[in-house]
Design a protein around this motif. Structure first.
Motif, PDB file in Angstrom:
ATOM      1  N   UNK A  87       0.947  -1.226  -0.069  1.00  0.00           N
ATOM      2  CA  UNK A  87      -0.128   0.041   0.108  1.00  0.00           C
ATOM      3  C   UNK A  87       0.787   1.286   0.150  1.00  0.00           C
ATOM      4  N   UNK A  88       1.749   1.344   0.690  1.00  0.00           N
ATOM      5  CA  UNK A  88       2.805   2.369   0.988  1.00  0.00           C
ATOM      6  C   UNK A  88       3.558   2.711  -0.501  1.00  0.00           C
ATOM      7  N   UNK A  89       3.826   1.507  -1.119  1.00  0.00           N
ATOM      8  CA  UNK A  89       4.434   1.808  -2.491  1.00  0.00           C
ATOM      9  C   UNK A  89       3.737   2.113  -3.407  1.00  0.00           C
TER      10      UNK A  89
ATOM     11  N   UNK B  65       1.698   6.871  -6.688  1.00  0.00           N
ATOM     12  CA  UNK B  65       0.645   7.650  -7.009  1.00  0.00           C
ATOM     13  C   UNK B  65       1.041   9.233  -6.753  1.00  0.00           C
ATOM     14  N   UNK B  66       1.533   9.630  -5.483  1.00  0.00           N
ATOM     15  CA  UNK B  66       1.737  10.806  -5.122  1.00  0.00           C
ATOM     16  C   UNK B  66       3.080  11.400  -5.461  1.00  0.00           C
TER      17      UNK B  66
ATOM     18  N   UNK C 235      -5.316   1.838  -5.839  1.00  0.00           N
ATOM     19  CA  UNK C 235      -4.194   2.224  -4.634  1.00  0.00           C
ATOM     20  C   UNK C 235      -4.898   1.766  -3.338  1.00  0.00           C
ATOM     21  N   UNK C 236      -5.986   1.767  -3.128  1.00  0.00           N
ATOM     22  CA  UNK C 236      -6.601   1.640  -1.816  1.00  0.00           C
ATOM     23  C   UNK C 236      -7.330   0.475  -1.548  1.00  0.00           C
TER      24      UNK C 236
ATOM     25  N   UNK D 260      -5.406   0.961   8.195  1.00  0.00           N
ATOM     26  CA  UNK D 260      -5.154   1.926   8.969  1.00  0.00           C
ATOM     27  C   UNK D 260      -3.554   2.153   9.062  1.00  0.00           C
ATOM     28  N   UNK D 261      -3.050   1.237   9.362  1.00  0.00           N
ATOM     29  CA  UNK D 261      -1.415   1.242   9.461  1.00  0.00           C
ATOM     30  C   UNK D 261      -0.705   1.752   8.322  1.00  0.00           C
ATOM     31  N   UNK D 262      -1.094   1.253   7.150  1.00  0.00           N
ATOM     32  CA  UNK D 262      -0.682   1.770   5.934  1.00  0.00           C
ATOM     33  C   UNK D 262      -0.785   2.998   5.652  1.00  0.00           C
TER      34      UNK D 262
END
Length: 98
Positions: free
Chosen positions: A19-21, A26-27, A40-41, A86-88
Protein backbone atom coordinates in the motif's frame (compact mmCIF):
# COMPACT_ATOMS: atom_id res chain seq x y z
CA UNK A 1 -1.25 -20.79 17.20
CA UNK A 2 2.22 -19.37 16.64
CA UNK A 3 2.13 -20.17 12.92
CA UNK A 4 -1.27 -18.46 12.63
CA UNK A 5 0.06 -15.27 14.24
CA UNK A 6 3.20 -15.28 12.11
CA UNK A 7 1.16 -15.70 8.92
CA UNK A 8 -1.21 -12.89 9.92
CA UNK A 9 1.72 -10.57 10.66
CA UNK A 10 3.34 -11.42 7.33
CA UNK A 11 0.12 -10.65 5.45
CA UNK A 12 -0.18 -7.37 7.36
CA UNK A 13 3.39 -6.41 6.53
CA UNK A 14 2.90 -7.18 2.84
CA UNK A 15 -0.34 -5.21 2.82
CA UNK A 16 1.31 -2.20 4.47
CA UNK A 17 4.40 -2.32 2.27
CA UNK A 18 2.41 -2.77 -0.93
CA UNK A 19 0.00 0.00 0.00
CA UNK A 20 2.78 2.43 0.84
CA UNK A 21 4.57 1.65 -2.43
CA UNK A 22 1.41 2.13 -4.47
CA UNK A 23 0.60 5.37 -2.66
CA UNK A 24 4.17 6.58 -3.17
CA UNK A 25 3.92 5.84 -6.87
CA UNK A 26 0.73 7.84 -7.01
CA UNK A 27 1.82 10.88 -5.00
CA UNK A 28 5.56 11.18 -5.65
CA UNK A 29 6.01 9.68 -9.12
CA UNK A 30 2.57 10.72 -10.48
CA UNK A 31 2.16 7.46 -12.38
CA UNK A 32 -0.97 7.68 -14.55
CA UNK A 33 -1.86 4.04 -13.90
CA UNK A 34 -2.15 4.74 -10.17
CA UNK A 35 -4.70 7.57 -10.46
CA UNK A 36 -7.45 5.12 -9.56
CA UNK A 37 -8.49 4.93 -5.90
CA UNK A 38 -9.58 1.36 -6.53
CA UNK A 39 -6.09 0.31 -7.57
CA UNK A 40 -4.24 2.15 -4.79
CA UNK A 41 -6.54 1.73 -1.79
CA UNK A 42 -9.22 -0.88 -2.40
CA UNK A 43 -7.41 -3.61 -4.33
CA UNK A 44 -4.65 -4.15 -1.70
CA UNK A 45 -7.31 -4.24 1.03
CA UNK A 46 -9.36 -6.77 -0.92
CA UNK A 47 -6.33 -9.00 -1.45
CA UNK A 48 -5.44 -8.72 2.25
CA UNK A 49 -9.03 -9.57 3.22
CA UNK A 50 -8.90 -12.74 1.14
CA UNK A 51 -5.47 -13.67 2.53
CA UNK A 52 -6.59 -13.17 6.14
CA UNK A 53 -9.68 -15.26 5.45
CA UNK A 54 -7.62 -18.07 3.95
CA UNK A 55 -5.25 -18.04 6.92
CA UNK A 56 -8.10 -18.21 9.41
CA UNK A 57 -9.96 -20.88 7.47
CA UNK A 58 -6.86 -23.07 7.18
CA UNK A 59 -5.96 -22.66 10.86
CA UNK A 60 -8.87 -24.83 11.98
CA UNK A 61 -9.50 -22.93 15.20
CA UNK A 62 -13.21 -23.49 15.06
CA UNK A 63 -14.63 -26.93 14.55
CA UNK A 64 -18.17 -25.55 14.89
CA UNK A 65 -20.90 -25.29 12.32
CA UNK A 66 -19.74 -23.97 8.94
CA UNK A 67 -22.04 -20.93 9.20
CA UNK A 68 -20.59 -19.88 12.55
CA UNK A 69 -17.06 -20.54 11.35
CA UNK A 70 -17.68 -18.42 8.24
CA UNK A 71 -19.12 -15.56 10.30
CA UNK A 72 -16.19 -15.50 12.74
CA UNK A 73 -13.68 -15.83 9.88
CA UNK A 74 -15.30 -12.91 8.07
CA UNK A 75 -15.25 -10.77 11.20
CA UNK A 76 -11.61 -11.54 11.92
CA UNK A 77 -10.62 -10.91 8.31
CA UNK A 78 -12.46 -7.59 8.20
CA UNK A 79 -10.95 -6.43 11.49
CA UNK A 80 -7.42 -7.43 10.47
CA UNK A 81 -7.82 -5.74 7.08
CA UNK A 82 -9.08 -2.53 8.69
CA UNK A 83 -6.14 -2.48 11.08
CA UNK A 84 -3.53 -3.07 8.40
CA UNK A 85 -5.22 -0.50 6.11
CA UNK A 86 -5.17 2.03 8.93
CA UNK A 87 -1.48 1.33 9.56
CA UNK A 88 -0.48 1.67 5.91
CA UNK A 89 -2.46 4.92 5.55
CA UNK A 90 -0.92 6.27 8.73
CA UNK A 91 2.56 5.60 7.39
CA UNK A 92 1.88 6.75 3.82
CA UNK A 93 -0.02 9.92 4.71
CA UNK A 94 2.55 11.01 7.27
CA UNK A 95 5.45 10.38 4.93
CA UNK A 96 4.05 11.58 1.60
CA UNK A 97 1.06 13.74 2.57
CA UNK A 98 -2.56 13.42 1.54
Amino acid sequence: MRAFIIKAVVVGCFHCAGGVLLYRGRVVNHLPVLNSDFLVLLLPALIALIAYGAIFWASGFLQAKPGLRLAIMSGFSLLATCLSSWLFMLIAFNKYGT
